[in-house]
Design a protein around this motif. Structure first.
Motif, PDB file in Angstrom:
ATOM      1  N   TYR A  56      12.272  12.615  -8.403  1.00  0.00           N
ATOM      2  CA  TYR A  56      12.571  14.009  -8.687  1.00  0.00           C
ATOM      3  C   TYR A  56      13.597  14.545  -7.699  1.00  0.00           C
ATOM      4  CZ  TYR A  56       8.356  13.707 -11.507  1.00  0.00           C
ATOM      5  OH  TYR A  56       7.419  13.342 -12.435  1.00  0.00           O
ATOM      6  N   VAL A  72       9.618  20.318 -13.556  1.00  0.00           N
ATOM      7  CA  VAL A  72      10.985  19.801 -13.525  1.00  0.00           C
ATOM      8  C   VAL A  72      11.004  18.369 -14.050  1.00  0.00           C
ATOM      9  CG1 VAL A  72      11.600  21.299 -11.603  1.00  0.00           C
ATOM     10  CG2 VAL A  72      10.828  18.976 -11.140  1.00  0.00           C
ATOM     11  N   MET A  73      12.115  18.002 -14.626  1.00  0.00           N
ATOM     12  CA  MET A  73      12.264  16.656 -15.163  1.00  0.00           C
ATOM     13  C   MET A  73      12.450  15.639 -14.043  1.00  0.00           C
ATOM     14  SD  MET A  73      14.891  17.292 -18.367  1.00  0.00           S
ATOM     15  CE  MET A  73      15.866  18.598 -17.584  1.00  0.00           C
ATOM     16  N   ALA A  75      14.273  12.258 -12.637  1.00  0.00           N
ATOM     17  CA  ALA A  75      15.687  11.900 -12.748  1.00  0.00           C
ATOM     18  C   ALA A  75      16.011  11.108 -14.014  1.00  0.00           C
ATOM     19  CB  ALA A  75      16.123  11.123 -11.498  1.00  0.00           C
ATOM     20  N   GLN A  78      16.066  13.580 -16.907  1.00  0.00           N
ATOM     21  CA  GLN A  78      17.246  14.445 -16.845  1.00  0.00           C
ATOM     22  C   GLN A  78      18.492  13.690 -17.296  1.00  0.00           C
ATOM     23  OE1 GLN A  78      18.534  15.665 -12.926  1.00  0.00           O
ATOM     24  NE2 GLN A  78      19.314  17.607 -13.705  1.00  0.00           N
ATOM     25  N   TYR A  81      18.393  13.395 -21.000  1.00  0.00           N
ATOM     26  CA  TYR A  81      18.648  14.697 -21.614  1.00  0.00           C
ATOM     27  C   TYR A  81      20.145  15.005 -21.634  1.00  0.00           C
ATOM     28  CZ  TYR A  81      18.496  19.791 -22.233  1.00  0.00           C
ATOM     29  OH  TYR A  81      18.693  21.071 -22.683  1.00  0.00           O
ATOM     30  N   LEU A  82      20.812  14.757 -20.516  1.00  0.00           N
ATOM     31  CA  LEU A  82      22.248  15.006 -20.460  1.00  0.00           C
ATOM     32  C   LEU A  82      23.002  14.089 -21.419  1.00  0.00           C
ATOM     33  CD1 LEU A  82      22.689  15.447 -16.605  1.00  0.00           C
ATOM     34  CD2 LEU A  82      22.916  17.218 -18.349  1.00  0.00           C
ATOM     35  N   HIS A 261       6.552  20.442 -21.727  1.00  0.00           N
ATOM     36  CA  HIS A 261       7.487  20.708 -20.637  1.00  0.00           C
ATOM     37  C   HIS A 261       6.796  21.246 -19.382  1.00  0.00           C
ATOM     38  CE1 HIS A 261       8.011  24.763 -22.882  1.00  0.00           C
ATOM     39  NE2 HIS A 261       7.215  24.984 -21.844  1.00  0.00           N
ATOM     40  N   PRO A 267      12.026  18.204 -21.064  1.00  0.00           N
ATOM     41  CA  PRO A 267      12.901  19.366 -20.911  1.00  0.00           C
ATOM     42  C   PRO A 267      12.234  20.625 -21.451  1.00  0.00           C
ATOM     43  CG  PRO A 267      14.120  17.505 -21.812  1.00  0.00           C
ATOM     44  CD  PRO A 267      12.676  17.117 -21.815  1.00  0.00           C
TER      45      PRO A 267
END
Length: 431
Positions: A56, A72-73, A75, A78, A81-82, A261, A267
């Motif tokens: 994280y 929070v997501m 790593a 994330q 997601y991106l 979430h 997310p």
């Protein structure tokens, strides 16, 4: 304004290649737990949890102890997601209409597997509130003069929805306050007495883990009690799924709203609505939505969703499975128990957490003795932030008054809990 727009465009252009590189650069493996170590023992293995925390990328100033809002997501989530967001933006409506339905189905399959329910029993929503409002507002087995039940530990929006049934269905809305301090028998007695006093009670709302002070209800026992009287339960599992080692179906409620979430680390913008197989006809299709087969999905209509968030849900569930629900539950209880012991020892605080581990969760709250007011507790949260660099939050709505909620996460470090303990001792000395 033109300069600001130009800077924004340049910043976006600079970030694009970085985001593209994220999947390869930010996909650390989920740490493997030592063989033969049970969850309670592993909860005290700081080397293991330091490796988990490394998943994280979180700001540590102020110390994040308000992790009940959303999680929070990690790593790798994330990064996924991106990556998904880039694809959505690049391919546009053609992607949404042609490729996304299969990806949505894959996410639904992953979510159903994690919850231990059938795919046909689950619909993805944007959050638990949306799911629960659809269940409460659509519950159709009520007649004028019937009664519904909720409690002071329930979430504000859900209590509002229950009260709305008064005008929508013509029912009596019964509200109770659970005993404090909470005990298993005290909770069971409070609901049993309410059921006995109101023979026309047909439906009740239960909250698996209260967002106010973390009380975990004995849901399975309460559902069994309700079923004996022909009372349906709508379960708010927003804070239970992901931090408790329990399967939704085993709790006994036929209608459940969940968040992915919060404690599952998806997310923001992904929740779920569960209806036990065979019960969908007891919830109205959403505002006249077509319902040829009694589908769970017809009970809620989210409109356009955050495509990338849904696509990243399987990644979040994979991280969750890698750590393990039982291990997360044990670790979070261990962290909370450390600061709770100090708060109780000072004698200056009223601690809103049960002495019974079965009624505890990662969330717990406190207030200074004799100071249950909103302003008192907002000031306490402000002092924790301003004087000690600890981010918490004031919560209101309990019959006993307001409180300050403290919520660690799996990435919370022991030195941060120690810092909280030092702050509580300092505040107690001047109380």
């Amino acid at each position: 304004m033109a300069d600001r727009t130009r800077r924004g465009l340049l910043r976006a252009a600079a970030l694009a290649p970085l985001a593209a590189a994220l999947p390869a650069a930010a996909m650390p493996d989920v740490p493997v737990a030592p063989a033969g170590v049970d969850a309670d023992a592993l909860a005290r293995d700081e080397a293991y949890w330091a490796r988990v925390a490394a998943l994280y990328d979180v700001a540590r100033d102020p110390v994040p102890l308000e992790n009940g809002y959303w999680g929070v997501m990690a790593a790798p989530v994330q990064a996924a997601y991106l990556r998904h967001q880039q694809r959505v933006n690049r391919e546009g409506p053609a992607f949404a209409r042609r490729a996304f339905p299969a990806l949505h189905g894959a996410a639904l399959d992953s979510a159903a597997d994690t919850l231990g329910v059938g795919r046909d029993e689950l619909a993805l929503t944007r959050n638990a509130t949306e799911a629960l409002q659809a269940l409460i507002g659509g519950y159709r087995r009520l007649r004028p003069g019937d009664a519904v039940l909720c409690a002071d530990v329930d979430y504000d929006s859900m209590r509002d929805a229950m009260r709305w049934l008064r005008q929508r269905r013509g029912v009596d809305v019964i509200e109770i306050a659970l005993p404090a301090p909470a005990t298993r028998q005290g909770i069971l007695d409070a609901y049993a007495q309410a059921i006995a006093r109101h023979p026309r009670l047909r439906m009740m709302l239960l909250t698996q883990v209260s967002h106010r002070h973390g009380l975990r209800l004995p849901v399975a026992e309460l559902c069994a009690m309700a079923r004996l009287r022909g009372i349906d339960v709508i379960l708010d599992a927003a804070h239970g799924v992901g931090q408790l080692d329990v399967r939704i179906a085993d709790e006994g409620a036929d209608f459940v709203g969940v968040n992915f979430h919060k404690w599952l680390g998806a997310p923001v913008g992904v929740g779920g609505l569960y209806i036990r197989r065979g019960r969908a006809d007891d919830i109205d299709p959403y505002m006249g939505q077509a319902d040829p087969h009694g589908a769970t999905a017809a009970r809620v209509h989210t409109g356009t969703v955050n495509f990338a968030a849904v696509m990243a849900l399987p990644d979040a569930l994979a991280v969750h499975a890698g750590i393990g629900a039982a291990r997360k539950q044990a670790r979070l209880r261990h962290l909370s128990a450390r600061w709770l012991a100090v708060a109780r020892d000072t004698g200056a605080f009223e601690v809103l957490a049960s002495e019974d581990p079965a009624l505890c969760s990662a969330i717990a709250s406190l207030r200074l003795r004799g100071r249950p007011g909103v302003d008192d507790n907002r000031a306490l949260a402000d002092r924790l932030l301003d004087d000690f660099g600890l981010h918490t939050v004031m919560r209101d709505g309990l019959a006993s008054g307001a409180c300050v909620r403290i919520t660690p996460a799996v990435f919370t470090r022991p030195d941060e809990i120690d810092r909280l303990c030092e702050a509580l001792r300092a505040i107690a000395a001047t109380a």
